[in-house]
Enzyme design. Structure first.
Site, mmCIF file in Angstrom:
data_model
loop_
_atom_site.group_PDB
_atom_site.id
_atom_site.type_symbol
_atom_site.label_atom_id
_atom_site.label_comp_id
_atom_site.label_asym_id
_atom_site.label_seq_id
_atom_site.Cartn_x
_atom_site.Cartn_y
_atom_site.Cartn_z
ATOM 1 N N LYS A 43 0.834 -1.202 0.000
ATOM 2 C CA LYS A 43 0.000 0.000 0.000
ATOM 3 C C LYS A 43 0.866 1.248 0.000
ATOM 4 C CE LYS A 43 -1.774 2.638 3.074
ATOM 5 N NZ LYS A 43 -1.614 3.944 2.392
ATOM 6 N N GLY A 56 7.442 4.559 7.960
ATOM 7 C CA GLY A 56 6.624 5.752 8.191
ATOM 8 C C GLY A 56 6.914 6.342 9.554
ATOM 9 N N SER A 57 5.896 6.955 10.125
ATOM 10 C CA SER A 57 6.127 7.681 11.379
ATOM 11 C C SER A 57 6.224 6.717 12.571
ATOM 12 C CB SER A 57 4.986 8.668 11.615
ATOM 13 O OG SER A 57 3.760 7.985 11.727
ATOM 14 N N THR A 58 6.920 7.151 13.595
ATOM 15 C CA THR A 58 7.081 6.335 14.799
ATOM 16 C C THR A 58 5.731 6.108 15.472
ATOM 17 O OG1 THR A 58 9.368 7.027 15.102
ATOM 18 C CG2 THR A 58 8.228 6.250 17.063
ATOM 19 N N GLY A 118 3.928 3.466 13.578
ATOM 20 C CA GLY A 118 4.685 2.231 13.776
ATOM 21 C C GLY A 118 4.364 1.575 15.112
ATOM 22 N N GLU A 155 10.631 0.659 9.892
ATOM 23 C CA GLU A 155 11.606 1.703 9.585
ATOM 24 C C GLU A 155 10.902 3.023 9.858
ATOM 25 O OE1 GLU A 155 13.302 4.454 8.357
ATOM 26 O OE2 GLU A 155 13.290 3.807 6.255
ATOM 27 N N CYS A 166 13.846 10.302 6.296
ATOM 28 C CA CYS A 166 13.881 9.774 7.668
ATOM 29 C C CYS A 166 15.300 9.810 8.237
ATOM 30 C CB CYS A 166 13.319 8.372 7.705
ATOM 31 S SG CYS A 166 13.997 7.317 6.427
ATOM 32 N N GLU A 222 11.352 15.203 15.097
ATOM 33 C CA GLU A 222 11.586 15.075 13.661
ATOM 34 C C GLU A 222 10.673 16.060 12.944
ATOM 35 O OE1 GLU A 222 10.150 11.528 11.618
ATOM 36 O OE2 GLU A 222 12.022 11.484 10.491
HETATM 37 P P1 NAD Z 1 2.394 7.952 8.450
HETATM 38 O O1 NAD Z 1 3.199 7.062 9.311
HETATM 39 O O2 NAD Z 1 1.065 8.400 8.929
HETATM 40 O O3 NAD Z 1 2.151 7.244 7.021
HETATM 41 C C1 NAD Z 1 3.002 6.275 6.453
HETATM 42 C C2 NAD Z 1 2.147 5.208 5.783
HETATM 43 O O4 NAD Z 1 1.379 4.528 6.771
HETATM 44 C C3 NAD Z 1 1.144 5.734 4.769
HETATM 45 O O5 NAD Z 1 1.041 4.818 3.704
HETATM 46 C C4 NAD Z 1 -0.156 5.764 5.555
HETATM 47 O O6 NAD Z 1 -1.298 5.663 4.759
HETATM 48 C C5 NAD Z 1 0.003 4.537 6.416
HETATM 49 N N1 NAD Z 1 -0.769 4.521 7.664
HETATM 50 C C6 NAD Z 1 -1.223 5.556 8.388
HETATM 51 N N2 NAD Z 1 -1.849 5.124 9.499
HETATM 52 C C7 NAD Z 1 -1.797 3.769 9.473
HETATM 53 C C8 NAD Z 1 -2.258 2.740 10.350
HETATM 54 N N3 NAD Z 1 -2.897 3.021 11.490
HETATM 55 N N4 NAD Z 1 -2.014 1.465 10.019
HETATM 56 C C9 NAD Z 1 -1.336 1.154 8.892
HETATM 57 N N5 NAD Z 1 -0.891 2.082 8.024
HETATM 58 C C10 NAD Z 1 -1.109 3.380 8.309
HETATM 59 O O7 NAD Z 1 3.265 9.173 8.075
HETATM 60 P P2 NAD Z 1 2.713 10.612 7.578
HETATM 61 O O8 NAD Z 1 1.499 11.039 8.297
HETATM 62 O O9 NAD Z 1 2.601 10.568 6.118
HETATM 63 O O10 NAD Z 1 3.900 11.526 8.032
HETATM 64 C C11 NAD Z 1 3.948 11.978 9.382
HETATM 65 C C12 NAD Z 1 5.336 11.951 9.906
HETATM 66 O O11 NAD Z 1 5.894 10.637 9.760
HETATM 67 C C13 NAD Z 1 6.318 12.834 9.200
HETATM 68 O O12 NAD Z 1 6.256 14.144 9.629
HETATM 69 C C14 NAD Z 1 7.616 12.158 9.539
HETATM 70 O O13 NAD Z 1 8.035 12.538 10.803
HETATM 71 C C15 NAD Z 1 7.274 10.708 9.584
HETATM 72 N N6 NAD Z 1 7.626 9.991 8.345
HETATM 73 C C16 NAD Z 1 8.716 9.183 8.346
HETATM 74 C C17 NAD Z 1 9.054 8.509 7.190
HETATM 75 C C18 NAD Z 1 10.227 7.610 7.106
HETATM 76 O O14 NAD Z 1 10.733 7.376 6.017
HETATM 77 N N7 NAD Z 1 10.692 7.028 8.185
HETATM 78 C C19 NAD Z 1 8.309 8.670 6.042
HETATM 79 C C20 NAD Z 1 7.172 9.481 6.078
HETATM 80 C C21 NAD Z 1 6.858 10.130 7.255
#
Ligand code: NAD
Ligand code: MN
Length: 505
Positions: A205, A257-259, A262, A279, A313, A410
């Site tokens: 996804k 994605g975000s901590t 995660g 990650e 990240c 971050e």
């Molecule tokens: P996010 O973690 O919300 O989104 C990342 C992915 O997870 C997206 O595909 C999203 O649709 C999906 N997602 C969201 N909620 C979910 C859930 N409950 N279960 C499963 N999947 C879910 O990140 P964001 O809102 O796009 O960005 C917010 C912050 O995250 C940024 O400001 C940054 O600090 C961090 N971030 C880190 C990375 C990285 O590479 N480590 C990448 C993007 C964002």
């Protein structure tokens, strides 16, 4: 690699001396727009079981170009039945894919890698349009790495014994893979290539603001005769992601994605027997010693934080300067910041593109306001920003205290916080004073100091006299709240294999 060897590689970056000598301000150059027009269908369906299918949810959402806010296409939003269908297709395909001769799996990945190269200009333009990153980066950094990742893992498919130390291994099963918007196609490659090399099937996804290149990658899998169901791409936002990772038919979850998300996923998967790799975020320290090659260090710092608008990240978002060079370094960095061209991401001269979304721009602005409020000094470079779209100029905070929000959280934007240190021990302890541990960088011409710092820094990746350099053979991943598990190299393969033992879910 020795600092000297790195220096040779970095000679390809522009010499700040000559760049600064030009009479034109960086925003006064004639535009050089990318000329390739990429056709974008008005509607994108789900890719399930080798076919394009309408969402049973009947729901759709728009994806826009963050540089001008125009809608590029509408994209299917997968609901519960769609997620179930995709996981079912992956499970069905697993039966024969896991028994496919490893060499044949490798051949598919080689075909995909070559097709990515053939279509790389189209993919780069689309990546830039949907996500906002400069074409220079999508074309010269992202796409070559995407292809390299498939080539690398294609080679592993029939050599997995060398990754497991000679032990027998089996695929883990059906992999749910959820990725962010900062490197849409590259993160898809990091997830799909090792999973397939090891005989798994996947449901991926992409992030909701950047779905289009992953869907074009699905087209490439079709063109390359990938067996139906081995790769499924479903689109949607957080709720779709949640349903996917929580589906009982999933054997492994790989998340970037975000901590905060995660942690939610880890909690939801606890006790289910699902394998998990995470990650997550970072707040990378970038340490410059007084004995560093300063010209190169400045270029490294620029690459560390202003690459991909700082949506990285592993960005070097905390700059630690040895006190004796701090004033001079900051003065020169400010000058260099003025050379960063912000604007149309499709312009080949653009260095810093659009912020990925209105929401991310609001977050970055909130952090900058907190920086000023808490007493750090803010320097913003540059000329006028475009009227439409989401933009943030390169920003530098000096006089930052370790307790300041801009030193702790971050920001995920083009914002650098500068701190200072006196001794290597102080540099290391300040650098490690963070809940994160993804990346770190060290600049020094003394090799013993470089290696001692690398030993002391608590981070998954430590770059010496370079920053934000990637290679599919090199494992990438974090410690502490930056996550666990590795991607790339043989360590990355182990996440997609069951080694030894019997029993299957
Ligand atoms: P996010 O973690 O919300 O989104 C990342 C992915 O997870 C997206 O595909 C999203 O649709 C999906 N997602 C969201 N909620 C979910 C859930 N409950 N279960 C499963 N999947 C879910 O990140 P964001 O809102 O796009 O960005 C917010 C912050 O995250 C940024 O400001 C940054 O600090 C961090 N971030 C880190 C990375 C990285 O590479 N480590 C990448 C993007 C964002
Ligand atoms: Mn978009």
């Amino acid at each position: 690699m020795s600092p000297k060897a790195r220096t040779a590689i970095r000679m390809t970056t522009p010499d700040p001396g000559t760049a600064g000598a030009t009479a034109l301000a960086p925003w006064d150059y004639a535009p050089a727009p990318e000329s390739l027009k990429v056709a974008i269908a008005p509607e994108h369906q789900l890719f399930i079981g080798g076919d394009w299918v309408k969402p049973a949810s009947k729901a759709w959402f728009d994806t826009a170009n963050p540089a001008d806010e125009t809608v590029l296409s509408r994209v299917a939003e997968a609901g519960e039945r769609d997620v179930d269908r995709a996981v079912g297709a992956a499970r069905k395909a697993l039966k024969s894919w896991r028994k496919t001769a490893p060499l044949e799996r490798g051949k598919l990945l080689f075909r995909v890698a070559r097709r990515i190269q053939e279509r790389s200009r189209e993919l780069a333009v689309l990546e830039t349009m949907d996500g906002g990153k400069p074409i220079k980066e999508s074309r010269d950094v992202d796409l070559p790495l995407v292809a390299a990742h498939f080539f690398h893992h294609a080679g592993w498919a029939d050599k997995l014994r060398y990754a497991t130390g000679g032990d027998e291994s089996r695929p883990v099963g059906v992999c749910a893979q959820v990725i962010p918007w900062n490197f849409p196609l590259l993160m898809a490659a990091w997830k799909i290539a090792p999973a397939l090399a090891c005989g798994n099937t996947v449901v991926l996804k992409p992030a909701e603001t950047t779905s289009l290149t992953a869907l074009r990658l699905a087209e490439i899998f079709q063109e390359c005769d990938c067996p139906p169901g081995v790769v499924n791409i479903i689109t949607g936002a957080g709720e779709t992601g949640r349903m996917l990772v929580e589906h009982t038919g999933v054997d492994k979850v790989a998340f970037t994605g975000s901590t905060s998300v995660g942690k939610r996923i880890a909690a939801a998967c606890a006790g289910t027997g699902k394998r998990l790799t995470m990650e997550l975020g970072g707040k990378g320290p970038h340490i410059v010693f007084a004995d560093a090659p300063i010209d190169q260090a400045i270029e490294g710092v620029v690459r560390g934080i202003w690459f991909n608008q700082g949506h990285v990240c592993c960005a070097g978002s905390r700059l630690f300067l040895e006190e004796s060079i701090a004033d001079e370094f900051i003065a020169r960095l400010r000058e260099r910041m003025q050379q960063i061209r912000v604007g149309d991401p499709l312009d080949k001269n653009t260095d810093l593109g659009a912020i990925n979304s209105a929401a991310q721009l609001a977050t970055i602005r909130r952090y900058c306001e907190a920086g000023v409020r808490e007493g750090a000094e803010c320097f913003v470079s540059g000329g006028p920003l475009p009227k439409k779209g989401f933009w943030h100029a390169p920003t530098l905070f000096t006089g930052v205290q370790p307790s300041h929000t801009v030193a702790r959280d971050e920001i995920f934007g083009p914002v650098l916080s500068v701190l200072t240190f006196r001794t290597p021990a102080e540099a290391a302890s300040r650098a490690n004073d963070t809940p994160y541990g993804l990346s770190a960088g060290v600049w020094t011409s003394k090799a013993s100091k470089a290696y001692e710092m690398a030993r002391q820094l608590n981070a998954g990746v430590v770059w010496l006299n370079c920053f934000n350099e990637f290679d599919p053979a090199s494992p990438f991943g974090g410690v502490k709240e930056s996550g666990f598990g590795r991607e790339g190299g043989k360590q990355g393969l182990l996440a997609y294999l069951r080694v030894g033992g019997k029993g299957e879910r």
